[in-house]
Scaffold this active site. Sequence first.
Site, PDB file in Angstrom:
ATOM      1  N   PRO A 356      54.946  32.100  64.029  1.00 51.84           N
ATOM      2  CA  PRO A 356      55.712  30.879  63.718  1.00 51.84           C
ATOM      3  C   PRO A 356      55.433  29.774  64.726  1.00 51.84           C
ATOM      4  CG  PRO A 356      57.114  32.844  63.789  1.00 51.84           C
ATOM      5  CD  PRO A 356      55.813  33.230  64.369  1.00 51.84           C
ATOM      6  N   GLY A 358      55.839  27.130  67.729  1.00 49.43           N
ATOM      7  CA  GLY A 358      56.554  27.131  68.998  1.00 49.43           C
ATOM      8  C   GLY A 358      56.550  28.433  69.741  1.00 49.43           C
ATOM      9  N   THR A 359      55.718  29.395  69.324  1.00 48.07           N
ATOM     10  CA  THR A 359      55.709  30.689  70.006  1.00 48.07           C
ATOM     11  C   THR A 359      54.630  30.785  71.076  1.00 48.07           C
ATOM     12  OG1 THR A 359      54.401  31.516  68.140  1.00 48.07           O
ATOM     13  CG2 THR A 359      56.747  31.976  68.114  1.00 48.07           C
ATOM     14  N   GLY A 360      53.938  29.691  71.360  1.00 49.09           N
ATOM     15  CA  GLY A 360      53.001  29.685  72.478  1.00 49.09           C
ATOM     16  C   GLY A 360      51.583  30.036  72.125  1.00 49.09           C
ATOM     17  N   LYS A 361      51.205  29.914  70.852  1.00 46.93           N
ATOM     18  CA  LYS A 361      49.843  30.278  70.453  1.00 46.93           C
ATOM     19  C   LYS A 361      48.809  29.356  71.095  1.00 46.93           C
ATOM     20  CE  LYS A 361      50.715  29.752  66.090  1.00 46.93           C
ATOM     21  NZ  LYS A 361      52.095  29.306  66.234  1.00 46.93           N
ATOM     22  N   THR A 362      49.064  28.056  71.041  1.00 49.98           N
ATOM     23  CA  THR A 362      48.108  27.099  71.606  1.00 49.98           C
ATOM     24  C   THR A 362      48.059  27.184  73.124  1.00 49.98           C
ATOM     25  OG1 THR A 362      48.498  25.592  69.756  1.00 49.98           O
ATOM     26  CG2 THR A 362      47.505  24.666  71.729  1.00 49.98           C
ATOM     27  N   SER A 678      61.156  41.127  49.164  1.00 54.46           N
ATOM     28  CA  SER A 678      61.875  42.013  50.073  1.00 54.46           C
ATOM     29  C   SER A 678      63.369  42.106  49.761  1.00 54.46           C
ATOM     30  CB  SER A 678      61.689  41.541  51.518  1.00 54.46           C
ATOM     31  OG  SER A 678      62.232  40.246  51.685  1.00 54.46           O
ATOM     32  N   LYS A 721      63.402  40.108  61.056  1.00 49.60           N
ATOM     33  CA  LYS A 721      64.546  40.543  60.267  1.00 49.60           C
ATOM     34  C   LYS A 721      65.509  41.395  61.094  1.00 49.60           C
ATOM     35  CE  LYS A 721      62.061  40.377  55.861  1.00 49.60           C
ATOM     36  NZ  LYS A 721      61.491  41.148  54.736  1.00 49.60           N
TER      37      LYS A 721
END
Length: 776
Positions: A356, A358-362, A678, A721
């Site tokens: 998602p 904002g999780t710090g990928k970049t 789901s 979840k």
Amino acid sequence: MNELIKNIPVVALRGMTLLPSMITHFDISREKSVKAVETAMLRDQKLVVVTQKSPETQDPGRKDLHKIGTLVTVKQIMKLPQNIFRVLAEGLERVEVMDLDVADGCLVADAATFSEEELALPDEKNQEAMVQTLRTIFQDYCQANGKISRETALQIMEQTDLQKMVDQIAVNIPVFYEEKQKLLEAVDLTERFEQLSVLLENEIQVMNIKTEIQEKVKARVDKNQREYILREQLKVIREELGEDTTGAEADHFQEEADKLEASDEVKERIEKEIERFKNAGNNSAESSVIRGYIETLLELPWDKESVDNMDLANAREILDEDHYGLEKVKERVLEFLAVRALTKKGDSPIICLVGPPGTGKTSIARSIARALDKKYVRICLGGVRDEAEIRGHRRTYIGAMPGRIANGMKQAGVKNPLMLLDEIDKVSSDYKGDTSSALLEVLDSEQNNKFRDHYVELPLDLSEVLFIATANDVQTIPRPLLDRMELIEVSSYTENEKLHIAKEHLLEKQIEKNGLCGYDFSITDKAMKKLISSYTRETGVRSLERKIGEICRKAAREFLEEGKGSIKVTETSLKNYLGKERYTVNRLNDADDIGIVRGLAWTSVGGDTLEIEVNVMPGKGELLLTGQLGDVMKESAMAGISYIRSVSREYGIDDKFFKENDIHIHIPEGAVPKDGPSAGITMATAMTSAITKLPVRADIAMTGEITLRGRVLPIGGLKEKLLAAKNAGIRLVLVPEKNRPDVAEISSEIKKGLEIRFVSHMDEVLKAALVKNSEN
């Protein structure tokens, strides 16, 4: 000899001969020459000038000077800069230098003049014949040369005295000083006449031959040659005006090409383009195109590479320093380093970080580059539609330029950088080409060692580039492109992880950004936890960082306006900075209820819980679905009702029930679209509860898809979840049996306090969820 002049000053001339009847100036700087002129001026202004045999001789002696010189009268002396004197002198007559010596710092000599007998004057008839002959030759010379002024020529032609005519012609013709020295040494007038005649005839012949050659060359110059000559002349004119830079640029390009680390194929291509650039016009459109192409080829890092830092401990330290958590990513980077250290080479992996926003990928890609000491290049692919953005434009088009990959290599300056392909799931296709297909060659380790950019036209080696791609959703990435990348999931952060990230990274960053470094400012852990839970709802930490920045800005204003000495933001005072709470956790219900089941959903900003409500009412057996449900959820509801009808007798449901009653399924927040595979068992459980009037446990949540036969199928996004279930206070979570490996990978921090029960059939779900049948 007529007369002997004793101890007369002597000046040695370099590259110059002064003849009798000649008025000219010469420059002197040697001390002996200057002293000789000064001595002459103190006496009768007369001195002897003699030509040196070799102009390079600095301190000439008797053997270095010609025997015959000229007696001159000094008319004027001018002093020039750098200790140079300019002497204006008039030649009087020939003299023979007898003895040469040095006296009073200058050259002195005994000089003997020549008598009429020695001059050997011919009789009048011969003189007249010689004058006429010389006049004819000189006239031809003037016509061939064209450099003798008309006045001078007429003055010489009107001369009747042979000796004066010979001397005047010798003075005025532009010949080398060696020829004039021969005329000076020809004391006999007849001999001097013959030498001058031969000299003039030779000059006339040379000039005639030169004219003939010029005419022949001119006759052979065709239109193209004429244009070339004009172009060259124009180039020279531009150089003189300072407007021509083509030659200098071409030389600069050649120097850069000589220093370039590249293959022979690349260097040959560059040199060929440099030659084309030289031949193109300075201001032509072709010249600018070639210039841009050469500059691009010279800036690309063909064989230039950086040295990776192979220290695993250092890499681990940097990754831990920059990021909290993200263990999978860190382990993969350390594995890459270990393989590289053992093999000394190794193919660079193509990693895709999926998660998602904002999780710090970049930011983790930037940290990996810092850990490996690699050059970092970021290429944002979001919204790229044109295939030429990746492969470059053909050079035949106006405004052509290299693609983003080639530009990234040029920006990095080395052939082995870390190249971040940001938002790879956002590329799109239109009539200009399929962008994702253009990336296939880039991200295929079997092909990218000879990647061809349309603009560069030479193969680029991308095999040593460490590609890291980022994406929010792999569903939008075409399958062939996805198959070329190694997926690493960067999932949502827990509240505890967000707390650590905020304390160790975000708070310090915002304090520095907002100028609070020298002030006593802090945020308590309880306030930070409340900030995370009540003011943000996201998987990443972007909103959290913005909220911390908002608190810092308000604190900065308080420090300045109110003059506070320290500010400590607590759980109680947090609302003074951020206002009322924005989000409340969707907590579990207080009591068991009929027809209401809590399901678990994955959203783009993390996990969430949602209540599914079912009502049964008299009707015609219709199934009503509301709440902005997508096609997948509608099909899940239909599969669920079919399953319930198939097992209705086991639960004491009358056969006529489904014909005489309508079933209405609703999911609150109807303005929000909902879809996904789901919620099947959740809707089936809610319908069973509503039909059988059996309540559902309030502390239970479930996720999974249902089949017509009641089998429970696996789902995705399990970590998000479970995190949502924990935040809602759920105690029991039903998870498909086939998701057991996924649960094993989830950290114990998330699973702590949750009872996770694996189910493979709908019977197990109903047994656990319905209160009457519950073991509890």
